[in-house]
Motif scaffolding. Structure first.
Motif, mmCIF file in Angstrom:
data_model
loop_
_atom_site.group_PDB
_atom_site.id
_atom_site.type_symbol
_atom_site.label_atom_id
_atom_site.label_comp_id
_atom_site.label_asym_id
_atom_site.label_seq_id
_atom_site.Cartn_x
_atom_site.Cartn_y
_atom_site.Cartn_z
ATOM 1 N N CYS A 22 0.872 -1.173 0.000
ATOM 2 C CA CYS A 22 0.000 0.000 0.000
ATOM 3 C C CYS A 22 0.912 1.227 0.000
ATOM 4 C CB CYS A 22 -0.903 -0.010 1.221
ATOM 5 S SG CYS A 22 -1.866 1.498 1.459
ATOM 6 N N ALA A 23 0.959 1.918 -1.123
ATOM 7 C CA ALA A 23 1.764 3.129 -1.237
ATOM 8 C C ALA A 23 0.946 4.321 -0.777
ATOM 9 C CB ALA A 23 2.231 3.316 -2.670
ATOM 10 N N ALA A 24 1.532 5.131 0.090
ATOM 11 C CA ALA A 24 0.806 6.248 0.677
ATOM 12 C C ALA A 24 1.471 7.577 0.316
ATOM 13 C CB ALA A 24 0.755 6.098 2.195
ATOM 14 N N SER A 25 0.642 8.607 0.163
ATOM 15 C CA SER A 25 1.186 9.935 -0.123
ATOM 16 C C SER A 25 1.704 10.602 1.137
ATOM 17 C CB SER A 25 0.109 10.815 -0.772
ATOM 18 O OG SER A 25 -0.999 10.954 0.099
ATOM 19 N N GLY A 26 1.258 10.135 2.290
ATOM 20 C CA GLY A 26 1.732 10.616 3.576
ATOM 21 C C GLY A 26 1.685 9.457 4.542
ATOM 22 N N PHE A 27 2.564 9.462 5.534
ATOM 23 C CA PHE A 27 2.667 8.225 6.307
ATOM 24 C C PHE A 27 2.842 8.494 7.792
ATOM 25 C CE2 PHE A 27 2.173 4.070 5.241
ATOM 26 C CZ PHE A 27 3.154 3.191 5.684
ATOM 27 N N THR A 28 2.094 9.450 8.312
ATOM 28 C CA THR A 28 2.244 9.770 9.730
ATOM 29 C C THR A 28 1.140 9.159 10.585
ATOM 30 O OG1 THR A 28 1.005 11.823 9.425
ATOM 31 C CG2 THR A 28 3.402 11.926 9.187
#
Length: 121
Positions: A22-28
């Motif tokens: 799962c590629a995410a544009s943000g990962f916080t």
């Protein structure tokens, strides 16, 4: 809002393995995997906290699935081993509120489009 894109689904024989990404544009955020089989409600599969690696697994996948995240690559993974026909479903990743060892909570603000996993001989 975080954009999520799943990949890695496919057709596999019982007992086989797949790794979902799962590629995410943000990962916080804490983030998790969910699945929905035909005619059934969407259910939580696994989640992982945002920074300290705490994980939760549904009883049905404990010992077979492993969730992990690479914060440098903004990517979430789900390694699925010893797959069973009942694992057949569309798998989604989603941001969640809290992931602890015994439960997870919303809000579920962002969802991917899903990737199909079919376990069949």
């Amino acid at each position: 809002q975080v954009q999520l894109v799943e990949s890695g689904g496919g057709l596999v024989q019982p007992g086989g393995s797949l790794r979902l990404s799962c590629a995410a544009s943000g990962f916080t955020y804490a983030i998790g995997w969910f699945r929905q089989a035909p005619g059934k409600e969407r259910e939580g599969v696994s989640c992982i906290s945002s920074s300290d690696g705490i994980t939760w697994y549904a009883d049905s996948v404990k010992g077979r699935f492993t969730i992990s995240r690479d914060n440098a690559k903004n990517t979430l993974y789900l390694q699925m081993n010893s797959l069973k026909p009942e694992d057949t479903a569309v798998y989604y990743c989603a941001t969640i509120g809290i992931c602890s060892r015994t439960y997870y909570t919303g809000p579920f603000r962002s969802w991917g489009q899903g990737t199909q996993v079919t376990v069949s001989s």
